[in-house]
Design a protein around this motif. Structure first.
Motif, PDB file in Angstrom:
ATOM      1  N   GLY A 129      92.328  21.627  63.285  1.00 37.28           N
ATOM      2  CA  GLY A 129      91.854  20.477  62.557  1.00 37.28           C
ATOM      3  C   GLY A 129      93.031  19.403  62.387  1.00 37.28           C
ATOM      4  O   GLY A 129      93.237  18.497  61.733  1.00 37.28           O
ATOM      5  N   PHE A 130      94.017  19.327  63.385  1.00 39.23           N
ATOM      6  CA  PHE A 130      95.080  18.594  63.072  1.00 39.23           C
ATOM      7  C   PHE A 130      95.112  17.473  64.552  1.00 39.23           C
ATOM      8  O   PHE A 130      94.539  17.864  65.594  1.00 39.23           O
ATOM      9  CB  PHE A 130      96.418  19.236  62.929  1.00 39.23           C
ATOM     10  CG  PHE A 130      96.625  20.165  61.757  1.00 39.23           C
ATOM     11  CD1 PHE A 130      97.034  19.280  60.762  1.00 39.23           C
ATOM     12  CD2 PHE A 130      96.433  21.647  61.808  1.00 39.23           C
ATOM     13  CE1 PHE A 130      97.004  19.983  59.511  1.00 39.23           C
ATOM     14  CE2 PHE A 130      96.671  22.064  60.623  1.00 39.23           C
ATOM     15  CZ  PHE A 130      96.848  21.265  59.474  1.00 39.23           C
ATOM     16  N   LYS A 131      95.940  16.568  64.401  1.00 41.01           N
ATOM     17  CA  LYS A 131      95.881  15.526  65.280  1.00 41.01           C
ATOM     18  C   LYS A 131      97.405  15.067  65.262  1.00 41.01           C
ATOM     19  O   LYS A 131      97.980  14.928  64.235  1.00 41.01           O
ATOM     20  CB  LYS A 131      95.064  14.342  65.139  1.00 41.01           C
ATOM     21  CG  LYS A 131      94.850  13.155  66.041  1.00 41.01           C
ATOM     22  CD  LYS A 131      93.967  11.924  65.678  1.00 41.01           C
ATOM     23  CE  LYS A 131      93.758  11.234  66.828  1.00 41.01           C
ATOM     24  NZ  LYS A 131      92.666   9.912  66.374  1.00 41.01           N
ATOM     25  N   TYR A 132      97.734  14.682  66.553  1.00 42.36           N
ATOM     26  CA  TYR A 132      99.158  14.147  66.547  1.00 42.36           C
ATOM     27  C   TYR A 132      99.330  12.722  67.047  1.00 42.36           C
ATOM     28  O   TYR A 132      98.355  12.273  67.539  1.00 42.36           O
ATOM     29  CB  TYR A 132     100.148  15.149  67.421  1.00 42.36           C
ATOM     30  CG  TYR A 132      99.875  15.010  68.977  1.00 42.36           C
ATOM     31  CD1 TYR A 132     100.407  13.786  69.728  1.00 42.36           C
ATOM     32  CD2 TYR A 132      99.338  16.199  69.474  1.00 42.36           C
ATOM     33  CE1 TYR A 132      99.955  13.842  70.870  1.00 42.36           C
ATOM     34  CE2 TYR A 132      99.290  16.102  70.793  1.00 42.36           C
ATOM     35  CZ  TYR A 132      99.484  15.152  71.628  1.00 42.36           C
ATOM     36  OH  TYR A 132      99.294  15.048  72.998  1.00 42.36           O
ATOM     37  N   PHE A 133     100.169  11.929  66.699  1.00 45.91           N
ATOM     38  CA  PHE A 133     100.279  10.618  66.980  1.00 45.91           C
ATOM     39  C   PHE A 133     101.994  10.675  67.454  1.00 45.91           C
ATOM     40  O   PHE A 133     102.979  11.258  66.965  1.00 45.91           O
ATOM     41  CB  PHE A 133     100.548   9.660  65.935  1.00 45.91           C
ATOM     42  CG  PHE A 133      99.344   9.872  64.995  1.00 45.91           C
ATOM     43  CD1 PHE A 133      97.960   9.111  65.423  1.00 45.91           C
ATOM     44  CD2 PHE A 133      99.046  11.002  64.071  1.00 45.91           C
ATOM     45  CE1 PHE A 133      96.720   9.128  64.937  1.00 45.91           C
ATOM     46  CE2 PHE A 133      97.655  10.981  63.282  1.00 45.91           C
ATOM     47  CZ  PHE A 133      96.594  10.182  63.759  1.00 45.91           C
ATOM     48  N   ASP A 134     102.162   9.962  68.576  1.00 44.26           N
ATOM     49  CA  ASP A 134     103.126   9.690  69.330  1.00 44.26           C
ATOM     50  C   ASP A 134     103.806   8.555  68.713  1.00 44.26           C
ATOM     51  O   ASP A 134     103.599   7.353  69.097  1.00 44.26           O
ATOM     52  CB  ASP A 134     103.369   9.594  70.705  1.00 44.26           C
ATOM     53  CG  ASP A 134     103.036  11.008  71.649  1.00 44.26           C
ATOM     54  OD1 ASP A 134     102.199  10.976  72.347  1.00 44.26           O
ATOM     55  OD2 ASP A 134     104.097  12.108  71.051  1.00 44.26           O
ATOM     56  N   LEU A 135     105.060   8.659  67.811  1.00 45.95           N
ATOM     57  CA  LEU A 135     105.300   7.664  67.045  1.00 45.95           C
ATOM     58  C   LEU A 135     106.793   6.863  67.699  1.00 45.95           C
ATOM     59  O   LEU A 135     107.526   6.235  67.092  1.00 45.95           O
ATOM     60  CB  LEU A 135     105.686   8.019  65.493  1.00 45.95           C
ATOM     61  CG  LEU A 135     104.348   8.497  65.020  1.00 45.95           C
ATOM     62  CD1 LEU A 135     104.841   8.738  63.390  1.00 45.95           C
ATOM     63  CD2 LEU A 135     103.492   7.281  64.923  1.00 45.95           C
ATOM     64  N   GLY A 136     107.355   7.658  68.614  1.00 43.46           N
ATOM     65  CA  GLY A 136     108.698   6.835  69.317  1.00 43.46           C
ATOM     66  C   GLY A 136     109.802   7.576  68.587  1.00 43.46           C
ATOM     67  O   GLY A 136     109.668   8.430  67.389  1.00 43.46           O
ATOM     68  N   GLU A 137     110.869   7.091  68.967  1.00 51.38           N
ATOM     69  CA  GLU A 137     112.319   7.707  68.568  1.00 51.38           C
ATOM     70  C   GLU A 137     112.489   6.892  67.359  1.00 51.38           C
ATOM     71  O   GLU A 137     112.125   5.838  66.954  1.00 51.38           O
ATOM     72  CB  GLU A 137     113.357   7.482  69.626  1.00 51.38           C
ATOM     73  CG  GLU A 137     113.031   8.429  70.529  1.00 51.38           C
ATOM     74  CD  GLU A 137     113.077  10.033  70.237  1.00 51.38           C
ATOM     75  OE1 GLU A 137     113.758  10.250  69.607  1.00 51.38           O
ATOM     76  OE2 GLU A 137     112.348  10.660  71.171  1.00 51.38           O
ATOM     77  N   PRO A 138     112.911   7.532  66.233  1.00 47.77           N
ATOM     78  CA  PRO A 138     113.469   8.931  66.237  1.00 47.77           C
ATOM     79  C   PRO A 138     112.509  10.446  66.029  1.00 47.77           C
ATOM     80  O   PRO A 138     112.590  11.347  65.918  1.00 47.77           O
ATOM     81  CB  PRO A 138     114.454   8.961  65.361  1.00 47.77           C
ATOM     82  CG  PRO A 138     113.877   8.133  64.235  1.00 47.77           C
ATOM     83  CD  PRO A 138     113.235   6.999  64.873  1.00 47.77           C
ATOM     84  N   LEU A 139     111.307   9.541  65.689  1.00 52.22           N
ATOM     85  CA  LEU A 139     110.229  10.524  64.862  1.00 52.22           C
ATOM     86  C   LEU A 139     109.613  11.238  66.035  1.00 52.22           C
ATOM     87  O   LEU A 139     109.396  12.612  65.856  1.00 52.22           O
ATOM     88  CB  LEU A 139     109.196   9.846  64.061  1.00 52.22           C
ATOM     89  CG  LEU A 139     109.550   9.074  62.781  1.00 52.22           C
ATOM     90  CD1 LEU A 139     108.559   8.373  62.241  1.00 52.22           C
ATOM     91  CD2 LEU A 139     110.281  10.110  61.632  1.00 52.22           C
ATOM     92  N   GLY A 140     109.061  10.868  67.072  1.00 52.38           N
ATOM     93  CA  GLY A 140     108.848  11.499  68.079  1.00 52.38           C
ATOM     94  C   GLY A 140     106.942  11.807  67.668  1.00 52.38           C
ATOM     95  O   GLY A 140     106.405  11.171  67.062  1.00 52.38           O
ATOM     96  N   ARG A 141     106.697  12.977  68.431  1.00 53.33           N
ATOM     97  CA  ARG A 141     105.274  13.616  67.926  1.00 53.33           C
ATOM     98  C   ARG A 141     105.199  13.941  66.877  1.00 53.33           C
ATOM     99  O   ARG A 141     105.915  14.898  66.230  1.00 53.33           O
ATOM    100  CB  ARG A 141     105.059  14.539  69.425  1.00 53.33           C
ATOM    101  CG  ARG A 141     103.483  14.994  69.028  1.00 53.33           C
ATOM    102  CD  ARG A 141     103.259  15.805  70.278  1.00 53.33           C
ATOM    103  NE  ARG A 141     102.898  14.895  71.419  1.00 53.33           N
ATOM    104  CZ  ARG A 141     102.805  15.297  72.757  1.00 53.33           C
ATOM    105  NH1 ARG A 141     102.718  16.366  72.970  1.00 53.33           N
ATOM    106  NH2 ARG A 141     102.759  14.343  73.667  1.00 53.33           N
TER     107      ARG A 141
END
Length: 156
Positions: A129-141
């Motif tokens: 039920g989850f989805k990820y987002f690649d938010l870039g540095e410093p957060l990442g995936r």
């Protein structure tokens, strides 16, 4: 909180373009950060009180009589969603809650990732039920979940 599907209709917002998204965009730009904000997302076909549909139907055709038909329908008039906005104010993504709590069930549909499990990796889906987002540095995936949807109790 919302006893019937019709009681939430005045608060439903268009996908990633309603007042919650605009506030998140403003905050993200001003604070130069990512913002995740929850909102009640409208289905494209959800009737709105006192409004005409895009097909030119009169208000009476999408008014109280049609909304009354939603009472107890159980299929939902929207999604319990979260919009993800980047530091420049651009919408990065939209997450729809997959595992609904009791208070969601009379108005919200399950998000599109319901029923996927952790070992079924699909593109930007991390399963369950989850989805990820690649938010870039410093957060990442980064994965997004809403309230009870973060609990594994629905699997018991």
């Amino acid at each position: 909180m919302f006893a019937t599907p019709t009681s939430i209709l005045p608060y439903l917002e268009p996908t990633t373009s309603g007042p919650t998204t605009h506030l998140a965009q403003s905050l993200a730009k001003r604070l130069n950060c990512h913002v995740v904000a929850g909102y009640p997302e409208a289905l494209p076909t959800a009737p709105q009180p006192g409004s005409s549909s895009s097909s030119g139907q009169a208000e009476s055709e999408s008014g109280p009589k049609e909304m009354k038909a939603l009472e107890g329908e159980g299929t939902g008039v929207g999604y319990n969603s979260a919009v993800i906005v980047g530091p420049g104010g651009k919408v990065v993504g939209n997450y729809r809650k997959s595992f609904r709590f009791e208070t969601d069930k009379n108005w919200a549909r399950e998000g599109e990732y319901a029923g996927l499990w952790m070992y079924e990796m699909v593109a930007d889906d991390i399963g369950d039920g989850f989805k990820y987002f690649d938010l870039g540095e410093p957060l990442g995936r980064t994965a997004v979940g809403i309230c009870m949807g973060m609990s594994s109790s629905h699997l018991d």
